[in-house]
Design an enzyme around this catalytic site. Sequence first.
Site, PDB file in Angstrom:
ATOM      1  N   HIS A 128      -4.362 -17.861  -3.334  1.00  0.00           N
ATOM      2  CA  HIS A 128      -5.149 -16.757  -2.541  1.00  0.00           C
ATOM      3  C   HIS A 128      -6.417 -17.523  -1.765  1.00  0.00           C
ATOM      4  O   HIS A 128      -7.294 -16.948  -1.092  1.00  0.00           O
ATOM      5  CB  HIS A 128      -5.556 -15.594  -3.283  1.00  0.00           C
ATOM      6  CG  HIS A 128      -6.571 -16.279  -4.383  1.00  0.00           C
ATOM      7  ND1 HIS A 128      -6.382 -16.762  -5.628  1.00  0.00           N
ATOM      8  CD2 HIS A 128      -7.768 -15.737  -4.685  1.00  0.00           C
ATOM      9  CE1 HIS A 128      -7.251 -17.101  -6.388  1.00  0.00           C
ATOM     10  NE2 HIS A 128      -8.467 -16.424  -5.667  1.00  0.00           N
ATOM     11  N   ASP A 129      -6.591 -18.727  -2.390  1.00  0.00           N
ATOM     12  CA  ASP A 129      -7.798 -19.765  -1.980  1.00  0.00           C
ATOM     13  C   ASP A 129      -7.375 -20.641  -1.096  1.00  0.00           C
ATOM     14  O   ASP A 129      -8.380 -21.334  -0.506  1.00  0.00           O
ATOM     15  CB  ASP A 129      -8.511 -20.436  -3.002  1.00  0.00           C
ATOM     16  CG  ASP A 129      -9.184 -19.300  -4.085  1.00  0.00           C
ATOM     17  OD1 ASP A 129      -9.542 -19.791  -5.000  1.00  0.00           O
ATOM     18  OD2 ASP A 129      -9.721 -18.590  -3.219  1.00  0.00           O
ATOM     19  N   ASP A 178      -3.787   4.038   2.754  1.00  0.00           N
ATOM     20  CA  ASP A 178      -5.443   3.833   2.900  1.00  0.00           C
ATOM     21  C   ASP A 178      -5.765   2.205   3.531  1.00  0.00           C
ATOM     22  O   ASP A 178      -6.753   1.687   3.543  1.00  0.00           O
ATOM     23  CB  ASP A 178      -6.280   3.790   1.813  1.00  0.00           C
ATOM     24  CG  ASP A 178      -5.967   2.906   0.648  1.00  0.00           C
ATOM     25  OD1 ASP A 178      -6.614   2.947  -0.391  1.00  0.00           O
ATOM     26  OD2 ASP A 178      -4.983   2.092   0.675  1.00  0.00           O
ATOM     27  N   ASN A 224      -0.491   4.723  -0.556  1.00  0.00           N
ATOM     28  CA  ASN A 224      -1.161   5.881  -0.198  1.00  0.00           C
ATOM     29  C   ASN A 224      -1.784   5.648   1.114  1.00  0.00           C
ATOM     30  O   ASN A 224      -2.755   6.559   1.543  1.00  0.00           O
ATOM     31  CB  ASN A 224      -2.482   6.068  -1.511  1.00  0.00           C
ATOM     32  CG  ASN A 224      -3.297   5.109  -1.364  1.00  0.00           C
ATOM     33  OD1 ASN A 224      -3.308   4.057  -0.759  1.00  0.00           O
ATOM     34  ND2 ASN A 224      -4.406   5.360  -2.067  1.00  0.00           N
ATOM     35  N   ASP A 275       0.875  -1.220   0.009  1.00  0.00           N
ATOM     36  CA  ASP A 275      -0.077   0.256  -0.031  1.00  0.00           C
ATOM     37  C   ASP A 275       1.074   1.292   0.122  1.00  0.00           C
ATOM     38  O   ASP A 275       1.704   1.376   0.917  1.00  0.00           O
ATOM     39  CB  ASP A 275      -0.820  -0.074   1.193  1.00  0.00           C
ATOM     40  CG  ASP A 275      -1.637   1.384   1.491  1.00  0.00           C
ATOM     41  OD1 ASP A 275      -1.810   1.743   2.568  1.00  0.00           O
ATOM     42  OD2 ASP A 275      -1.826   2.093   0.541  1.00  0.00           O
ATOM     43  N   GLU A 328      -8.018 -22.143 -14.009  1.00  0.00           N
ATOM     44  CA  GLU A 328      -8.624 -22.635 -12.798  1.00  0.00           C
ATOM     45  C   GLU A 328      -9.480 -23.846 -12.848  1.00  0.00           C
ATOM     46  O   GLU A 328     -10.711 -23.325 -13.055  1.00  0.00           O
ATOM     47  CB  GLU A 328      -8.982 -21.834 -11.796  1.00  0.00           C
ATOM     48  CG  GLU A 328      -9.486 -22.202 -10.108  1.00  0.00           C
ATOM     49  CD  GLU A 328     -10.360 -21.591  -9.477  1.00  0.00           C
ATOM     50  OE1 GLU A 328     -11.437 -20.956 -10.085  1.00  0.00           O
ATOM     51  OE2 GLU A 328      -9.971 -21.354  -8.189  1.00  0.00           O
ATOM     52  N   ASP A 376      -6.629 -11.637 -14.067  1.00  0.00           N
ATOM     53  CA  ASP A 376      -7.712 -12.508 -13.596  1.00  0.00           C
ATOM     54  C   ASP A 376      -8.855 -12.502 -14.632  1.00  0.00           C
ATOM     55  O   ASP A 376      -9.546 -11.187 -14.529  1.00  0.00           O
ATOM     56  CB  ASP A 376      -7.964 -12.343 -11.949  1.00  0.00           C
ATOM     57  CG  ASP A 376      -8.093 -13.719 -11.546  1.00  0.00           C
ATOM     58  OD1 ASP A 376      -7.463 -13.803 -10.462  1.00  0.00           O
ATOM     59  OD2 ASP A 376      -9.082 -14.453 -11.932  1.00  0.00           O
ATOM     60  N   ASP A 390     -10.661 -17.851 -14.137  1.00  0.00           N
ATOM     61  CA  ASP A 390     -11.513 -18.174 -12.947  1.00  0.00           C
ATOM     62  C   ASP A 390     -12.620 -19.134 -12.939  1.00  0.00           C
ATOM     63  O   ASP A 390     -13.517 -18.841 -13.770  1.00  0.00           O
ATOM     64  CB  ASP A 390     -11.821 -16.701 -12.051  1.00  0.00           C
ATOM     65  CG  ASP A 390     -12.717 -16.939 -10.979  1.00  0.00           C
ATOM     66  OD1 ASP A 390     -11.916 -17.094  -9.961  1.00  0.00           O
ATOM     67  OD2 ASP A 390     -13.848 -17.070 -10.953  1.00  0.00           O
ATOM     68  N   ASP A 407      -2.143  -1.359  -3.674  1.00  0.00           N
ATOM     69  CA  ASP A 407      -2.555  -0.748  -4.705  1.00  0.00           C
ATOM     70  C   ASP A 407      -1.427  -0.963  -5.925  1.00  0.00           C
ATOM     71  O   ASP A 407      -0.385  -1.757  -5.834  1.00  0.00           O
ATOM     72  CB  ASP A 407      -2.694   0.622  -4.612  1.00  0.00           C
ATOM     73  CG  ASP A 407      -1.526   1.276  -3.891  1.00  0.00           C
ATOM     74  OD1 ASP A 407      -1.815   1.790  -2.754  1.00  0.00           O
ATOM     75  OD2 ASP A 407      -0.344   1.158  -4.101  1.00  0.00           O
TER      76      ASP A 407
HETATM   77  O1  TEU Z   1     -12.278 -20.163  -6.977  1.00  0.00           O
HETATM   78  C1  TEU Z   1     -13.213 -21.217  -7.529  1.00  0.00           C
HETATM   79  C2  TEU Z   1     -13.559 -21.993  -6.746  1.00  0.00           C
HETATM   80  O2  TEU Z   1     -13.671 -23.207  -7.194  1.00  0.00           O
HETATM   81  C3  TEU Z   1     -12.994 -22.017  -5.294  1.00  0.00           C
HETATM   82  O3  TEU Z   1     -14.067 -21.200  -4.670  1.00  0.00           O
HETATM   83  C4  TEU Z   1     -12.924 -23.211  -4.834  1.00  0.00           C
HETATM   84  O4  TEU Z   1     -14.041 -24.152  -5.083  1.00  0.00           O
HETATM   85  C5  TEU Z   1     -12.681 -22.982  -3.304  1.00  0.00           C
HETATM   86  O5  TEU Z   1     -11.986 -22.020  -3.271  1.00  0.00           O
HETATM   87  C6  TEU Z   1     -12.125 -24.431  -2.621  1.00  0.00           C
HETATM   88  O6  TEU Z   1     -10.795 -24.466  -2.911  1.00  0.00           O
HETATM   89  C7  TEU Z   1     -12.456 -18.776  -7.844  1.00  0.00           C
HETATM   90  C8  TEU Z   1     -11.347 -17.724  -7.234  1.00  0.00           C
HETATM   91  O7  TEU Z   1     -10.096 -18.370  -7.180  1.00  0.00           O
HETATM   92  C9  TEU Z   1     -11.891 -17.808  -5.883  1.00  0.00           C
HETATM   93  O8  TEU Z   1     -11.119 -16.677  -5.027  1.00  0.00           O
HETATM   94  C10 TEU Z   1     -13.494 -16.946  -5.781  1.00  0.00           C
HETATM   95  O9  TEU Z   1     -13.835 -16.963  -4.704  1.00  0.00           O
HETATM   96  C11 TEU Z   1     -14.380 -17.902  -6.560  1.00  0.00           C
HETATM   97  O10 TEU Z   1     -13.350 -18.487  -7.895  1.00  0.00           O
HETATM   98  C12 TEU Z   1     -15.488 -17.145  -7.396  1.00  0.00           C
HETATM   99  O11 TEU Z   1     -14.814 -16.259  -8.261  1.00  0.00           O
HETATM  100 CA    CA Z   2      -3.571   1.875  -1.275  1.00  0.00          CA
END
Ligand code: TEU
Ligand code: CA
Length: 557
Positions: free
Chosen positions: A328-329, A25, A23, A21, A256, A98, A199, A29
């Site tokens: 990130h998931d 907030d 700025n 970040d 994905e 994405d 995605d 960014d």
């Molecule tokens: O994730 C798709 C998805 O299938 C995931 O929700 C997965 O089922 C779950 O994380 C179990 O592993 C994508 C993106 O990566 C996720 O961040 C989003 O929440 C989702 O699609 C909806 O766009």
């Molecule tokens: Ca920021």
Amino acid sequence: MKRQWWHKKVAYQIYPKSFNDTNGDGIGDIRGIIEKLDYLKNLGIDIIWICPIYKSPFVDQGYDISDYYSIAPEFGTMDEFDELLEEAKKRNMYIVMDLVINHCSDKHEWFQKALAEPNGEYADYFYFVKGKNGNPPSNYRSYFGGSVWEPVEGTDKYYLHLFAKEQPDLNWNNPKVKEELFKMINWWLEKGLAGFRIDAIINIKKDLAFPCYPPDGDDGLVSVTKMVEEVKGVGEMLQEMKQQTFDRFEAFTVAEVFNMKDDELPKFIGEGGHFSTMFDFSAHILTNGKNGWYDAKPIDFAAWRNVMFQSQLQCQGIGFLANIIENHDEPRGICTYLPKYAQGEAGIKMLATTSILLRGIPFIYQGQEIGMRNCRMESIDEYDDIGTKDQYKKAIEAGLSNEEALEVCYAHSRDNARTPMQWSGKDNAGFTKGKPWIKVNPNYSDINVESQMKDEASVLRYYQKLIALRKSEQYGEVFTYGDFIPAYLDHEKIYAYYRQLSNFKILVAANFGEKEMTLEMEHDRNEILLSNMDVSSHIGRKIVLKSCEAAVVYVGQ
Ligand code: TEU
Ligand code: CA
């Protein structure tokens, strides 16, 4: 295998909201990404995947897009994005965005117009479906819990959302929807994007009869993945998209994909396949519980080694997978794949070695390169993620206590990967001068970029060496195109494989066990190229691996 520009590259995933970040907030960014391009170049990164930065109400952290053609003001401006593209190009780096086109945000103008006229043309951009005998059209459970059907006010219809109700599914059977989406994809590619991470794309094909299936939970619902797995024909839609967009720009695409049909791998990532590559989620799937996180089991080493090796072998001769230990998931890889005794520096470097040198394109997730780990939250209110709150509720409903349910979230929540990047030991880990949007992991004073840059023996410096080895003049070909050959399978807790290209052979060997192990080599002309511990640079007919020791050994022509 036809050579592609991305084959020898190493990729890095940025979750912009938590990256840097500039700025004050408390939200990462685009300017913050520009400032760190040299850091990433120095790490050995070529391709950068940026999670969604389009206009969004952030119900699902940007995976609910309300305007595909604009940058969310929280992240910056389109001019700053263009500057990022330019600065990346100057450094021979590639930006991948994405692509979230299974659904949009309920605040998108298309959906607002559909609600205003439920029998108008925009209702057909979505799935507005009559209920059955006063019930929703089918008994599917969304990925975030609850029915996938939400009533459309003032009608006897429901609209479909496989994810949150604020993420209505787009109707890919409608030519106008496809035309709009393909136009948008080409608009971004014309700007100079190198490609996309795509995605949840397997979900775009629906069975329009919306058949009910036997419930798989005590809520009387069945996971929507059942419909996704049964329905045929997603390939036609994917091939059309590729021909109308990606092929025109030689774009790099990484999909994905969960729940793909086994025999479809060649169509997905083979020569002329729908995508350049797709993530290997075979290990992540081991972390799923039958009913939810609360009944998931810790990963068993043998099962993990087996699915990883099967994945590598299945893909060999077809195409390349994109290899990860986290994203990130998912929770942090260290906490998922390393037993407690192995979660120190040596084990972290060992996990890195066995993952980065696999066959396929490595994707490193922000913070993985410094050994960031799960972050304990004191209450469910410290969590942000919509999916985590649903799983916490499921755990409580299943009879777990608050503490037990929090322990489950600590092990599985994707917020573990969304705590701010730890740049230094300064306030908020140097991520922001303001109040961070989500808790900073309190361990930032021990785990941060600044301290590890100064420490030759740090995880970060090891990642630099590992990536440099993978891309090196001498060994780059074998690590990119070499066959994957499992090794020492009869040795419990040993994770070892060869990479071989003609008679050029390298052994990657790691001891995930607690006891020292000795491996007999095929001959005595071996040389250690890299190790996570101080070992002699030469070995004879044996290699002794201490607990958590990994070695990359040139076993000669
Ligand atoms: O994730 C798709 C998805 O299938 C995931 O929700 C997965 O089922 C779950 O994380 C179990 O592993 C994508 C993106 O990566 C996720 O961040 C989003 O929440 C989702 O699609 C909806 O766009
Ligand atoms: Ca920021």
